[in-house]
Design a protein around this motif. Structure first.
Motif, short mmCIF file in Angstrom:
data_model
loop_
_atom_site.label_atom_id
_atom_site.label_comp_id
_atom_site.label_asym_id
_atom_site.label_seq_id
_atom_site.Cartn_x
_atom_site.Cartn_y
_atom_site.Cartn_z
N TYR A 1 0.82 -1.20 0.00
CA TYR A 1 0.00 0.00 0.00
C TYR A 1 0.86 1.26 0.00
O TYR A 1 2.00 1.24 0.45
CB TYR A 1 -0.90 0.01 1.23
CG TYR A 1 -1.71 -1.25 1.39
CD1 TYR A 1 -1.28 -2.25 2.27
CD2 TYR A 1 -2.86 -1.46 0.65
CE1 TYR A 1 -2.00 -3.43 2.40
CE2 TYR A 1 -3.59 -2.64 0.78
CZ TYR A 1 -3.15 -3.61 1.66
OH TYR A 1 -3.86 -4.78 1.78
N LEU A 2 0.28 2.33 -0.48
CA LEU A 2 0.91 3.64 -0.36
C LEU A 2 -0.16 4.61 0.14
O LEU A 2 -1.08 4.96 -0.60
CB LEU A 2 1.47 4.12 -1.70
CG LEU A 2 2.27 5.41 -1.63
CD1 LEU A 2 3.57 5.20 -0.84
CD2 LEU A 2 2.58 5.96 -3.03
N GLN A 3 -0.04 4.99 1.40
CA GLN A 3 -0.93 5.99 1.98
C GLN A 3 -0.38 7.37 1.66
O GLN A 3 0.77 7.66 2.02
CB GLN A 3 -1.04 5.80 3.49
CG GLN A 3 -1.92 6.82 4.18
CD GLN A 3 -3.38 6.71 3.78
OE1 GLN A 3 -3.92 5.61 3.71
NE2 GLN A 3 -4.03 7.85 3.54
N MET A 4 -1.17 8.17 1.01
CA MET A 4 -0.73 9.50 0.58
C MET A 4 -1.59 10.55 1.25
O MET A 4 -2.80 10.60 1.03
CB MET A 4 -0.83 9.62 -0.94
CG MET A 4 -0.11 8.52 -1.70
SD MET A 4 -0.07 8.77 -3.48
CE MET A 4 -1.82 8.69 -3.86
N ASN A 5 -0.97 11.37 2.07
CA ASN A 5 -1.66 12.43 2.79
C ASN A 5 -1.14 13.79 2.35
O ASN A 5 -0.08 13.89 1.73
CB ASN A 5 -1.45 12.27 4.30
CG ASN A 5 -2.01 10.97 4.83
OD1 ASN A 5 -3.00 10.44 4.33
ND2 ASN A 5 -1.37 10.43 5.86
N SER A 6 -1.88 14.82 2.68
CA SER A 6 -1.49 16.20 2.35
C SER A 6 -1.09 16.31 0.89
O SER A 6 -0.04 16.88 0.55
CB SER A 6 -0.34 16.65 3.26
OG SER A 6 -0.69 16.56 4.61
#
Length: 123
Positions: free
Chosen positions: A80-85
């Motif tokens: 997974y790649l959690q991408m925030n902001s």
């Protein structure tokens, strides 16, 4: 042979979040180092994040450090790649990559690639 299929891309406003998934089939994901790369229109494909096959080593491009998190669930054969902001400059096609060797920030370090998923961040 390893097959990688990305999902989770889409359109999001600046400051929002997305979680990309990479489903691994053909081999056990736990045997492979995994990476995420991205390619914006007219630009070279660039490194984003990588994780060793044990999950004990992770590293990130400076452009995403502190905002993106790579993780893996070997029981689900997924990364997974959690991408925030998220920022407009994060707009790109995101690719998952795998290799039986060590985790790398170089494209040449990965033998297997997915087809990519589009992420678009609006301002």
């Amino acid at each position: 042979q390893v097959q990688l299929v990305e999902s989770g891309g889409g359109l999001v406003q600046a400051g929002g979040s997305l979680r990309l998934s990479c489903a691994v089939s053909g081999r056990t994901a736990s045997n492979y180092a995994m990476g995420w790369f991205r390619q914006a229109p007219g630009k070279e494909r660039e490194f984003g994040a990588a994780m060793s096959w044990t999950g004990g080593i992770t590293f990130y491009a400076d452009s995403v450090k502190g905002r993106f998190t790579i993780s893996r669930d070997n029981a689900k054969n997924a990364v997974y790649l959690q991408m925030n902001s998220l920022k407009p400059e994060d707009t790109a096609v995101y690719y998952c990559a795998a290799d039986a060797g060590p985790a790398s920030r170089w494209r040449s370090g990965y033998h297997y690639w997915g087809q990519g998923t589009q992420v678009t961040v609006s301002s």
